[in-house]
Design a protein around this motif. Structure first.
Motif, mmCIF file in Angstrom:
data_model
loop_
_atom_site.group_PDB
_atom_site.id
_atom_site.type_symbol
_atom_site.label_atom_id
_atom_site.label_comp_id
_atom_site.label_asym_id
_atom_site.label_seq_id
_atom_site.Cartn_x
_atom_site.Cartn_y
_atom_site.Cartn_z
ATOM 1 N N LEU A 34 0.824 -1.209 0.000
ATOM 2 C CA LEU A 34 0.000 0.000 0.000
ATOM 3 C C LEU A 34 0.857 1.258 0.000
ATOM 4 C CD1 LEU A 34 -2.783 -1.145 2.464
ATOM 5 C CD2 LEU A 34 -3.042 -0.689 0.015
ATOM 6 N N ILE A 35 1.951 1.247 0.760
ATOM 7 C CA ILE A 35 2.875 2.384 0.755
ATOM 8 C C ILE A 35 3.396 2.616 -0.663
ATOM 9 C CG2 ILE A 35 5.145 3.193 1.528
ATOM 10 C CD1 ILE A 35 4.573 1.742 4.207
ATOM 11 N N TRP A 65 -1.425 -3.428 11.191
ATOM 12 C CA TRP A 65 -1.274 -2.327 10.239
ATOM 13 C C TRP A 65 -2.635 -1.931 9.692
ATOM 14 C CZ3 TRP A 65 3.076 0.361 9.610
ATOM 15 C CH2 TRP A 65 4.251 -0.194 10.089
ATOM 16 N N GLU A 66 -2.793 -0.637 9.420
ATOM 17 C CA GLU A 66 -4.060 -0.139 8.879
ATOM 18 C C GLU A 66 -3.816 1.048 7.972
ATOM 19 O OE1 GLU A 66 -5.933 0.302 12.638
ATOM 20 O OE2 GLU A 66 -5.108 2.310 12.983
ATOM 21 N N ILE A 67 -4.741 1.272 7.068
ATOM 22 C CA ILE A 67 -4.666 2.404 6.151
ATOM 23 C C ILE A 67 -5.072 3.665 6.907
ATOM 24 C CG2 ILE A 67 -5.653 3.462 4.073
ATOM 25 C CD1 ILE A 67 -6.046 0.622 2.976
ATOM 26 N N VAL A 68 -4.371 4.754 6.640
ATOM 27 C CA VAL A 68 -4.702 6.068 7.207
ATOM 28 C C VAL A 68 -5.369 6.868 6.100
ATOM 29 C CG1 VAL A 68 -3.782 8.207 8.164
ATOM 30 C CG2 VAL A 68 -2.785 6.002 8.816
ATOM 31 N N LYS A 99 -0.316 5.056 -0.636
ATOM 32 C CA LYS A 99 -1.190 5.157 0.530
ATOM 33 C C LYS A 99 -0.365 5.425 1.789
ATOM 34 C CE LYS A 99 -5.053 3.472 -1.463
ATOM 35 N NZ LYS A 99 -5.075 3.977 -2.789
ATOM 36 N N ARG A 100 -1.033 5.916 2.824
ATOM 37 C CA ARG A 100 -0.415 6.114 4.135
ATOM 38 C C ARG A 100 -0.882 4.988 5.047
ATOM 39 N NH1 ARG A 100 -2.231 12.150 5.301
ATOM 40 N NH2 ARG A 100 -4.158 11.137 4.740
#
Length: 87
Positions: free
Chosen positions: A9-10, A83-86, A14-15
């Motif tokens: 995702l990074i 871990w999770e999306i911000v 994505k954050r």
């Protein structure tokens, strides 16, 4: 999610963050590679002015104090499943 998923995702721009981190509003993000001409310290003290240099892509963290700093994962970061999306 695990770190492998977070890393993908990074790479997509994505954050991400860990729910287990103590600080609020902390997250990781990708700093894309870039090329620039040296014209100010600290690199001006290392390379001659006008030198073309390249920065490799890397991961930075926005800290709870609002700073942006280079980030290197710990063993617990690598093995965590929180871990999770911000957004």
């Amino acid at each position: 999610m695990n770190f492998s998923e977070a890393l993908n995702l990074i790479k997509e721009g994505k954050r991400v963050s860990r729910s287990g981190w103590n600080g609020k509003n902390m997250f990781l993000y990708l700093v894309k590679g870039s090329e620039f001409i040296v014209n100010r310290p600290p690199l001006l003290g290392i390379y001659p002015e006008g030198t073309k240099t390249k920065y490799h892509a890397h991961i930075d963290m926005k800290t709870s104090q609002g700073y942006c700093v280079p980030w290197v994962p710990s063993q617990s970061d690598l093995l965590s499943e929180d871990w999770e999306i911000v957004e």
